[in-house]
Write an enzyme that holds these catalytic residues in place. Structure first.
Site, PDB file in Angstrom:
ATOM      1  CB  CYS A 190      -1.206  -0.186   1.387  1.00  0.00           C
ATOM      2  SG  CYS A 190      -1.596   1.600   0.812  1.00  0.00           S
ATOM      3  CG  ASP A 197      -1.802  -3.659  -1.933  1.00  0.00           C
ATOM      4  OD1 ASP A 197      -2.636  -3.976  -0.811  1.00  0.00           O
ATOM      5  OD2 ASP A 197      -1.268  -3.062  -1.892  1.00  0.00           O
TER       6      ASP A 197
END
Length: 282
Positions: A190, A197
């Protein structure tokens, strides 16, 4: 860190900050992030983008009250057009959806229209929303990316910092091929919180053949890279277009869910049609 991580456009985001959870409808909870943040540095202008596509969202934690106060639940499917001024920041999307929890709506279509209107306003672009009852999706098979998986390579990797160096001279020969390559090793972080992620990526192209080892090394180099999902997909598309110069190119990533949402962006300069069935990790 991306060059725009400290941009003033990101300063007001609730992402990475302690927030209160509201359970009555509040459209103001939605927050957008200008797509120009990662497009402008590459010279990509809204009226001359080298791709088309959408950001596909799946909403797994969507609930509201009907007119009599009985809770309703649904799975939502949202498609946000690539031409929108903003992408939707995911934590704000989660907080916004939570605000439906104790709010009464007359019917399902009112919920759908409300979502479509608010998301379109925040994104400043075209958004489509579909809602599904659970029995419409029960028994739906787990999908998979068609293509050749490039992950099972006997190679040594000791550098996980993002670089396009691996794409230098990544094509060879003059023969034009048409193939679809898949990797499940995509991991980025992120832009704001640096939380991981996890995603799977499908790359479909027509052009000079791309060296699979170099491509895998390039994808693995995202492991310490900080950007939003949508920005990573556009970066990959543009890097491949720049260095490998395919005639046709499509890049599609499906990320694992967080906060009841998964994000699945795709970008293409061809007639690519993405599969919307969830993958095994979703």
């Amino acid at each position: 860190m991306s060059s725009y991580a400290n941009h003033q456009a990101l300063a007001g985001l609730t992402l990475g900050k302690s927030t209160d959870y509201r359970d009555t409808y509040d459209a103001s909870l939605l927050q957008g992030v200008p797509r120009s943040l990662n497009r402008d540095p590459r010279g990509l202008k809204a009226d001359n983008l080298p791709f088309h596509g959408t950001d596909i969202w799946t909403l797994y934690e969507l609930s509201w009250l009907n007119a009599k106060g009985l809770p309703q639940v649904a799975v939502g499917h949202v498609e946000l057009d690539y031409t929108s001024v903003n992408l939707i920041e995911s934590k704000s999307f989660k907080l916004y959806l939570n605000s439906f929890n104790q709010t009464r709506f007359n019917n399902w279509d009112e919920v759908r229209q409300t979502l479509e209107r608010d998301l379109s306003t925040c994104a400043q672009g075209k958004v489509s929303v579909a809602l599904y009852r659970l029995d419409e999706l029960e028994g739906q098979p787990i999908g998979h990316f068609n293509g050749t998986c490039i992950d099972d390579q006997d190679i040594t990797i000791d550098n996980y910092e993002f670089t396009t160096d691996y794409l230098e001279n990544a094509t060879s020969g003059e023969k034009v091929v048409e193939e679809t390559l898949v990797s499940h090793l995509l991991k980025s972080n992120c832009l704001i919180t640096h939380q991981p992620d996890w995603g799977s990526i499908q790359i479909q192209y027509r052009g000079r053949q791309i060296d699979r080892e170099k491509l895998l090394r390039y994808l693995v180099s995202f492991r310490h890279h900080n950007e939003f999902h949508e920005q990573c997909v556009e970066r990959i598309f543009n890097d491949l277009l720049r260095f490998c110069q395919p005639e046709k190119l499509s890049v599609y990533a499906r990320y694992t869910r967080r906060g009841g949402l998964d994000i699945n962006p795709w970008r293409s300069n061809s007639d690519f049609v993405p599969s919307t069935t969830r993958l095994v990790r979703q």
